[in-house]
Structure formats: C-alpha cells, structure tokens
Design an enzyme around this catalytic site. Sequence first.
Site, PDB file in Angstrom:
ATOM      1  N   CYS A 129     -12.881   6.905 -12.910  1.00  0.00           N
ATOM      2  CA  CYS A 129     -12.284   7.771 -11.886  1.00  0.00           C
ATOM      3  C   CYS A 129     -12.315   9.228 -12.320  1.00  0.00           C
ATOM      4  O   CYS A 129     -11.689  10.080 -11.671  1.00  0.00           O
ATOM      5  CB  CYS A 129     -10.854   7.334 -11.575  1.00  0.00           C
ATOM      6  N   CYS A 175      -9.672  17.228  11.167  1.00  0.00           N
ATOM      7  CA  CYS A 175      -8.216  17.375  11.110  1.00  0.00           C
ATOM      8  C   CYS A 175      -7.811  18.794  11.480  1.00  0.00           C
ATOM      9  O   CYS A 175      -8.350  19.761  10.924  1.00  0.00           O
ATOM     10  CB  CYS A 175      -7.714  17.042   9.707  1.00  0.00           C
ATOM     11  N   ASP A 217     -12.226  -0.315 -16.942  1.00  0.00           N
ATOM     12  CA  ASP A 217     -11.740   0.423 -15.771  1.00  0.00           C
ATOM     13  C   ASP A 217     -10.541   1.271 -16.195  1.00  0.00           C
ATOM     14  O   ASP A 217      -9.411   1.027 -15.778  1.00  0.00           O
ATOM     15  CB  ASP A 217     -11.358  -0.557 -14.660  1.00  0.00           C
TER      16      ASP A 217
END
Length: 443
Positions: A397, A77, A371
């Site tokens: 996460c 990028c 989760d």
Amino acid sequence: MSKRKPKPLPPEIEVEIEGLTHEGRGLTHFDGKATFVDYALPGERVRMRYTRLQRSFDEGVAVAVLRASPDRVAPRCPHFGICGGCNLQHLDPAAQIRVKQETLADVFTRIGHVSPAAWLPPLVAGHWGYRRKARLGVRHVVKKGRTLVGFRERGTPYLADLRRCEVLHPLVGERLVVLAEAIDTLSIRDQVPQIEVAMGDGPCVLVFRVMAPPSAADLEVLQGLADEHGFHCYLQEGGVETIRALPGHEVELHYDLPKYGLRMVFAPTEFTQVNLELNRLMLDQALDLLDPQPDERVLDLFCGLGNFSLPLARRAGEVVGVEAEAGLIARATANAQRNGIANARFETANLYADLTDQPWMRGQYHKVLLDPPRTGALEVLDWLPRLGVQQICYVSCHPSTLARDADRLVNALGYRLVSAGVMDMFPHTAHVESMALFERVPG
C-alpha cells in the site's frame, strides 16, 4: 517580542506544467525553483495562485486552465477542490491508473534499483461508490447554524461542507445531510466527533463516537434514522472495547469470496479492504501468481483476519498466518472454522521484532504472501531465504517501501523481480496499491 510578518505572496502567474508528483500535484519550475500546483495536469498551461513559499520549493493552486490536457475531465463531485477526500477527479480514470503505474516504475528504478521482468495489467474495478469503510468527521458549526458530516477540507483542519460523497457507498454517500440533520437534533450534538462507517456485502453499520451518554430521546432519534434508511447504529463511548449496538441493531458484518466458497466475518473497526470488488480481483491475481499446490506450505505474514490466508488454504497443503494483533488472529481462526478450513492456523507475533524463538519459524515454507502496512516488511525479509522460501507475493500500500524492500530482496538476498503492477484500490486519489512477485534465483 513581536512575530515576524509572513512574506507576502507573489502575484498570480502563468506556468507550464511539466509533470505530476506522486501526490497528484502538477509540477512546474519558476525562476529555477520547483513549484507544486494543485489541480494542474502535465502538459497544461495554467494561471497559478501562490499558496505557500518555502526555501526549497513553493506551492500553488491552478485558478484557470489556459490550455487543457486531453486527459482532463469534469469532476463528478460538486465538492471537488474543497474536500480533501479526493484529489484526482479532474484526471480521466484511465490516465489515473497510468500515472500510478508510472509512479511504481519510478520508485523501483530510483529507490529499489530494480525493474520487473514483466508488468502486470493494472487491476481496475468501479470508480464510484466503491468505498465501504470510512471515518467521517462530525462538527456543529455555530456560524453555519448546523452540523457537518464528512471529510476535512483540503489542507485545513476544518470539515468540508458536504452534501454528498461520490466515492462512498451510496447508502452513506447520498445521506450525509440526513446524518448531519439527525445529529443536529441530539442533546449531545457537540459530543459526537466521529462516525465510523463499516460495510461488507450486507448491512451497513454506523459507529457513533460519543463523548457523553445519549439521552433516551437521542436514542429514539438514532432508532428512527436506522429504521428509515436501513442503518445499524452502534455507540462508542471509549476505546474499541466499549463499542456496542443499540438494542436490536447488532448485526454480523461479512463479505463473500464466492470463487473460494468463503464468507469472511468482521467487526466494525477491524481492518478490511475498503473496495470489495477490487479486493476480489486482488485475491485472484495473488493466487494466480503464487499458484499454491496441494503439497506446499505457504506463510502469510501480516495476515489480518485471513483475507489471503483462507483462499490460499483452498489450494495449498498448509497455510500459516501471522499477525501482531491478537483480535485479528482470533477473527482469522474463527473465519477458518466457520468455513470448514482445517489446513490453516494462525499465530500472534510482532513481525518487526526478533522472530528467532517463534514456533512457526522452525519449519520450511515454499511460498510467502506479504501484505504489510505502509512501513513495509524490511525487518522480516532476511528470514525468508532461511525458511526456504522460493516465491514471494508482495502486496503493497506504499510504493516507496515496496521499492526499498525490492532492493533488499533482489540486490542482497538472491531473489529476482518477476512481475509487478498496480491496483486501483482508491480511484480518484493518488494512493497507489501494487503487487509484485519475487522468485529465488537458483544457486
């Protein structure tokens, strides 16, 4: 009383990079003080410019690489180093996932005082154009004479001047300038602070947050944008309840799970995984680890719209999904009905509160899928042995809260950490997603 002048920054120095922090920054020590160096990699010698002095550590940025790591690659990028959306494009993708596995191993040892009996192979999907959910900032910048659309600059509240984004799905990532130019023509261009991108396997929805009603001419601009580029445009004038599609733009968002014969429908602002290819791999691994049987009951805590619940229901005898947000429970129930699943039911409950009187707590369960959000699942863990749970598949996460919860499960509640591994849900960032399997120790 006059403010104290900030201490002047020291001159540039050359340093050896000793390691990589969990945030993806190079780590060095100078005069015995830890210094975190952006865009530097372990084993490199770099010239560093100081950016901030703290009492216990300093911060800097690499302005020249004098000896490069073999893992260093050219960022794809052109905005890398300015945009805050990615911070690891200079690190080879294979090395990125290796670093994430090292991060998980470190927190298991240091925070959890545990180690898995086996490491799972890392789950890796495509590295570019993977992101199908995003929140893009919008701002008309007078000094530039135009509107910007994208992510914030690294370390500042300002929007980066982006021409494209390599991690967003190309339908959006290659059209940031198109979006900015369209907004620039609106009568309310200064009243559009945000665009929410939502996309599954089919159409792409753009939710324009508007602080003032658009004019008829504004609506024509958005209609033309949609017609030319295949977007479906929605407006949001207040809370999520105010989101509405422009006439003729309403569309059903969905993603498919072909292996389980499922189509998952969702609304633009409802949580879904940003990386659909990796999500499918994640589901396969979770079901392989738990291996639900036709005579078993499975509890899915923090179930969302049923992403794990419904695949589990294809193999288990019964699945109960629990989630705090009533809207997601309604969506999970509707997805079950749409897919002809009768052995899954869903309950609304705050999983961080007392669960004693919850009706779904009166039964026994063979297995659990966890989760949770970044805060982890500590508050529900003590209930699991009482529910007869023999196996837990924990999808995380945030590695530090997984390690903390692993400590509780293993060192207090009688489970063992069978296996664990990382998943590259967010390539080119330091974000670590992981999965772990726990089993109850007999006796």
